[in-house]
Design a protein around this motif. Structure first.
Motif, short mmCIF file in Angstrom:
data_model
loop_
_atom_site.label_atom_id
_atom_site.label_comp_id
_atom_site.label_asym_id
_atom_site.label_seq_id
_atom_site.Cartn_x
_atom_site.Cartn_y
_atom_site.Cartn_z
N TRP A 52 -19.03 9.13 24.34
CA TRP A 52 -18.44 7.89 23.82
C TRP A 52 -16.95 7.83 24.12
O TRP A 52 -16.41 6.78 24.50
CB TRP A 52 -18.68 7.81 22.32
CG TRP A 52 -18.08 6.61 21.67
CD1 TRP A 52 -18.64 5.38 21.52
CD2 TRP A 52 -16.77 6.52 21.07
NE1 TRP A 52 -17.77 4.52 20.88
CE2 TRP A 52 -16.62 5.19 20.59
CE3 TRP A 52 -15.73 7.42 20.90
CZ2 TRP A 52 -15.45 4.77 19.94
CZ3 TRP A 52 -14.57 7.00 20.27
CH2 TRP A 52 -14.44 5.68 19.79
N THR A 53 -16.26 8.95 23.96
CA THR A 53 -14.81 8.98 24.20
C THR A 53 -14.48 8.70 25.66
O THR A 53 -13.60 7.89 25.98
CB THR A 53 -14.24 10.34 23.78
OG1 THR A 53 -14.53 10.58 22.39
CG2 THR A 53 -12.74 10.39 23.98
N THR A 101 -15.19 5.09 26.51
CA THR A 101 -14.12 4.23 25.99
C THR A 101 -12.95 4.20 26.97
O THR A 101 -12.42 3.12 27.31
CB THR A 101 -13.63 4.74 24.63
OG1 THR A 101 -14.73 4.74 23.70
CG2 THR A 101 -12.53 3.85 24.07
N GLY A 130 -9.68 11.98 13.09
CA GLY A 130 -10.28 11.32 14.24
C GLY A 130 -10.91 9.99 13.88
O GLY A 130 -10.75 9.00 14.60
N ALA A 172 -9.75 6.32 15.22
CA ALA A 172 -10.70 5.43 15.90
C ALA A 172 -10.73 4.06 15.24
O ALA A 172 -10.70 3.02 15.93
CB ALA A 172 -12.09 6.06 15.91
N ALA A 213 -9.88 6.63 21.72
CA ALA A 213 -10.27 7.82 22.48
C ALA A 213 -9.57 9.07 21.95
O ALA A 213 -10.17 10.15 21.88
CB ALA A 213 -9.95 7.62 23.96
N THR A 214 -8.31 8.92 21.55
CA THR A 214 -7.59 10.05 20.95
C THR A 214 -8.30 10.51 19.68
O THR A 214 -8.44 11.71 19.42
CB THR A 214 -6.14 9.65 20.63
OG1 THR A 214 -5.49 9.25 21.83
CG2 THR A 214 -5.38 10.82 20.02
N GLY A 261 -11.45 10.30 19.15
CA GLY A 261 -12.63 11.04 19.59
C GLY A 261 -12.29 12.47 19.96
O GLY A 261 -13.00 13.41 19.57
N PHE A 262 -11.19 12.66 20.71
CA PHE A 262 -10.81 14.02 21.11
C PHE A 262 -10.38 14.85 19.90
O PHE A 262 -10.67 16.05 19.82
CB PHE A 262 -9.69 13.97 22.13
CG PHE A 262 -10.14 13.54 23.51
CD1 PHE A 262 -11.15 14.22 24.16
CD2 PHE A 262 -9.54 12.47 24.15
CE1 PHE A 262 -11.58 13.83 25.42
CE2 PHE A 262 -9.96 12.07 25.41
CZ PHE A 262 -10.98 12.75 26.05
#
Length: 667
Positions: free
Chosen positions: A215-216, A219, A495, A499, A630-631, A633-634
Motif C-alpha cells: 500500500w505504501t 501510494t 504511522g 496517514a 506514505a511516511t 506507512g513506513f
C-alpha cells in the motif's frame, strides 16, 4: 553472447518456477518436510535467475546494443544515461521483466523473513507465488521476448518515447509495481490459507506487513505518476480519471480496505472471511490493471501495448487466477469460522464502515472504467465516462468517510463510547467550524461546498493530532509524564496519525486547487504581460536551444509583483530528432505550496504565441499529503509488532514427561 545467456537464465527461471509451484505444495499435503524445504531455496534461486536476466537486459540498454530489438526500439546512443536505465522498463517487454523481477523479489523476501511461518503455510504461499511467476514468465517468453535479436544490427536506435524521457518516469513504474506486485503476497497468503483450511489472528499479523508495504509503495507510485502527468504533459491537470489511472487507483482503494480489515482480524479475530476475500480481490484488481495497460483495449499515454494476442494471454491469466481463487474461496469459505462479535458502535464498527465505503467507491470506479468497454463490445456504441461521473459519485461516497475517520482511533474495541469520542473531538470540531466561518467571510460568501471541503480536510488533520494528544494525556498529567507516554506509544500509532493527517492535507489541496485555480489562455507577443494569481507575467521572447537528442524553442517569462521582478521561468516546445515527436515542457514556478504554471501553445500568424497560464493555489498539498501518508506507512512498518516474521502460532502444549509418579491432589 551475453544476451543469449540472459535469455537462457529466463528459461531456467521458468523451470525453477515450475518445480517450485508443484513440489512444496505437494509436500505440504503429504507433510513431507524435505519437499517443503524446496520452497525457500527455490524462491531465492528464482529471484537470482530473474535478477540476472533483468541485469543482462539493462546492460544491453546501457551499452546501446542495437542488435537487441528491444534496445533498438526504445533507446538511442545520445539518450542520457538515466534514460537508458529507465528505458529498460519504458516499454512493454521491459516493464513485464520489471513486473517479474519484483514478483520474484517478494517471493525471496517471504522465504528469507518468513522463518516463523508454519512450514505448511510458507510452502503453500511460495508455491502460489511460483504459480504466478510461471504464468508471467510464459507470457514474456511466448509473446514479449525482450531478448529478440536483429540481423543485421541497425547502426542507431529509434529513441525512447519522448514523454518517457523524464526523471519521474524513471521512478514511477518501479514504485507502482512494488505496490501492484506486493499485493501478490497477500493473494498468496489468502489462497494458501484456504488450501490449509486455517485462518486466525496470527495469519492476519503475517499478512499486515506485506499489505502495508504494498500500500505504501502504491501510494508513492500513484502520487509520482500524477505529478509526472501534471508537469510533463503540459495540460495542467493532476488527475483525469484516465482508465489506466483508475487501474492503479482501484487496487489502492481495495488495499486500504484490506489494511483496515486485517487490523480488525488481528485484534479481534473478526471479519476473517471478508479479509481473505479482500486479499484476493485486491491483487485481482492489480492483474486487471495489467490487462488494461497491455491488452490494447485502451488508448492512453500510460498504455504500453496494442497487440491483441498479448491481451488474450493476459485475459487467460486473469481467468485462471481470479476465477480459480474465487472458486476456491467459494468452496472453502463456508468451512471457516466467522470470527468474533462486536457492537456497531466500536472501533471494529468504524472500520467496517470504512471497508464498506471504500469497496463501494472501488466498485463505482470499476463500473465507470469498464462500462464503455463492455458497451462497445456488445453493441459497437462508443461512449465516454469522464470526470463529471467520477467526481460526483466518488465524491459523494468519500464525504462521509472523511468525517468518520477521526472517530475510529478514539473508539474502544468491541464496544465503544460514541459520546466520549464526540467529547474528545468537540475542541477539534470547534476549531474547524471557526476556521470555516473565517474562510467563508474572507471569500465573500462562498463557495459553501469548498468551505465544507476545506473544513473536512482540517478535521482529518486535527483529529489525527487529537488521537495522539489524548493517548499521551496532554493537559491531564504532568508534562514529563505526558512526554513519556507520547514517546512510549507504538510506532504504528504515529504511522496511523500520519496517514490520516496526510489524507487531510491531500483533501485540502484538492479542494483548494479545484475551486480557486485560475486559467488564462492568451496570445502574447514579446514585451506583453498578463496577470495571474496576483503576479504579472511578462513574455520576454523565444530563443532556440538544443539538448542531447532534441531541439527546442524556449520561451522566457519574467514574474513581477508590485512592479519589481521577483523570478523568471522558462517554458519550451521540444522536437526529438530521432522520432520527430514534439513535446511541451511546462514552466513551473513554486510559491510556498502554490504554483504558477506556464505552457506554450501554437504560434500565431502575426508573430505571437498562444500561452496557457494557470495559478494553482496549494496544489503541492495534493502530493505532499501522499508523501505524508506514505511516511506513515513506513513508520508503521518499523513497529516491532509489524515487522516481517511475526511470532509463530501457539501450538498445543505438549505434556511433559513425568519424572516421578503423579501425586494425589490435596483436598
Amino acid at each position: 553472447m551475453i544476451i543469449e545467456i540472459g535469455h537462457y537464465a529466463l528459461v531456467l527461471a521458468l523451470a525453477t518456477a515450475i518445480v517450485l509451484s508443484l513440489v512444496p505444495v505437494i509436500g505440504a499435503r503429504r507433510g513431507d518436510q524435505a519437499m517443503m524445504d524446496v520452497a525457500p531455496l527455490g524462491s531465492v534461486l528464482l529471484f537470482a535467475l530473474v535478477a540476472f536476466s533483468f541485469g543482462v537486459l539493462t546492460y544491453a540498454h546501457v551499452v546501446s546494443d542495437f542488435s537487441v530489438q528491444n534496445v533498438w526500439e526504445n533507446s538511442h546512443s545520445l539518450v542520457p544515461l538515466i534514460y537508458k536505465y529507465s528505458g529498460v522498463w519504458g516499454n512493454h517487454e521491459g516493464s513485464m521483466m520489471l513486473w517479474l523481477l519484483i514478483l520474484a523479489l517478494f517471493s525471496a523476501l517471504v522465504a528469507i523473513f518468513g522463518r516463523n511461518l508454519p512450514e505448511t503455510l510458507k510452502a503453500n504461499v511460495l508455491s502460489v507465488q511460483a504459480w504466478i511467476s510461471v504464468a508471467f514468465i510464459l507470457f514474456i517468453l511466448l509473446t514479449s521476448n525482450p531478448f529478440a535479436r536483429l540481423d543485421p544490427a541497425p547502426a542507431e536506435g529509434r529513441d525512447l518515447n519522448p514523454v518517457l524521457q523524464d526523471v519521474g518516469l524513471a521512478i514511477h513504474p518501479p514504485l507502482l509495481y512494488l505496490g501492484y506486485v506486493g499485493f501478490s503476497v497477500c493473494f498468496s497468503f489468502a489462497v494458501a490459507a484456504l488450501l490449509d483450511g486455517r485462518i486466525d489472528a496470527a495469519w492476519a499479523r503475517w499478512v499486515r506487513p506485506w499489505t502495508l508495504a504494498a500500500w505504501t509503495f502504491l501510494t508513492l507510485g500513484i502520487a509520482m505518476g500524477s505529478y509526472w502527468a501534471y508537469y510533463e504533459l503540459g495540460w495542467g491537470g493532476w488527475w483525469f480519471w484516465d482508465p489506466v489511472e483508475n487501474a492503479s487507483f482501484m487496487p489502492w482503494l481495495a488495499g486500504t480496505a484490506l489494511l483496515h480489515s486485517a487490523l480488525v482480524m488481528e485484534k479481534r479475530e473478526a471479519l476473517k472471511i471478508w479479509t481473505v476475500l479482500l486479499a484476493i480481490l485486491t491483487f485481482s484488481l492489480s492483474l486487471m490493471g495489467t490487462f488494461l495497460v497491455r491488452s490494447g483495449v485502451l488508448t492512453s499515454v500510460h498504455a504500453f501495448a496494442s497487440d491483441p494476442s498479448r491481451g488474450v494471454f493476459i485475459l487467460c491469466i486473469l481467468l485462471i487466477f481470479i476465477g480459480g481463487a474465487l472458486s476456491l474461496f467459494a468452496l472453502r469459505a463456508p468451512l471457516l469460522s466467522a470470527g468474533g462479535l462486536f457492537a456497531p458502535i466500536s472501533r471494529e464498527g468504524a472500520l467496517v464502515v470504512n471497508n464498506l465505503i471504500l469497496t463501494v467507491a472501488c466498485g463505482t470506479v470499476l463500473t465507470g472504467t469498464l462500462y464503455p468497454l463492455v458497451l462497445e463490445t456488445l453493441t459497437g456504441d462508443k461512449i465516454s465516462v469522464g470526470p463529471p461521473f467520477f467526481n460526483l459519485t466518488f465524491g459523494l461516497l468519500m464525504t462521509p468517510l472523511l468525517v468518520i475517520v477521526p472517530f475510529g482511533p478514539l473508539l474502544a474495541w468491541k464496544r465503544g463510547d460514541l459520546l466520549g469520542a464526540l467529547q474528545r473531538l468537540y475542541v477539534v470540531a470547534g476549531l474547524v467550524f471557526v476556521t470555516a466561518l473565517v474562510f467563508f467571510y474572507i471569500q465573500h460568501g462562498g463557495p459553501v461546498m469548498a468551505v465544507l471541503g476545506l473544513a473536512a480536510g482540517l478535521f482529518l488533520i486535527l483529529g489525527a493530532i487529537a488521537d495522539l494528544w489524548y493517548r499521551a494525556g496532554i493537559g491531564k498529567v504532568k508534562a514529563g509524564i505526558a512526554w513519556r507516554r507520547l514517546t512510549g506509544l507504538p510506532r504504528s500509532a504515529f504511522g496511523t496519525a500520519l496517514a490520516h493527517a496526510g489524507l487531510g492535507v491531500t483533501v485540502l489541496g484538492i479542494v483548494a486547487v479545484t475551486t480557486f485555480q485560475t486559467e488564462h489562455v492568451v496570445e502574447m507577443k514579446q514585451g506583453q504581460s498578463t496577470e495571474a494569481g496576483g503576479y504579472s507575467i511578462v513574455f520576454d521572447g523565444i530563443e532556440p536551444a538544443t539538448g542531447p537528442n532534441y531541439s527546442e524553442d524556449r520561451g522566457h517569462f519574467s514574474i513581477r509583483r508590485g512592479g519589481a521582478e521577483i523570478a523568471d521561468v522558462w517554458s519550451a516546445k521540444r522536437l526529438y530528432t530521432a522520432r520527430q515527436m514534439p513535446t511541451t515542457e511546462a514552466g513551473i514556478l513554486t510559491f510556498g505550496l502554490s504554483q504558477l504554471y506556464v505552457s506554450l501553445g501554437d504560434a500565431t500568424k502575426d508573430g505571437g504565441i498562444v500561452v496557457r497560464i494557470w495559478w494553482k493555489p496549494f496544489i503541492l498539498c495534493i502530493w505532499g499529503g501522499a508523501l505524508i501518508m506514505a511516511t506513515g506507512g513506513f513508520v508503521s512498518l518499523t513497529d516491532r509488532r509489524l515487522r516481517v516474521g511475526a511470532p509463530s502460532r501457539k501450538g498445543k502444549a505438549k505434556p511433559a514427561k513425568p519424572a516421578a509418579p503423579a501425586m494425589e491432589p490435596a483436598e
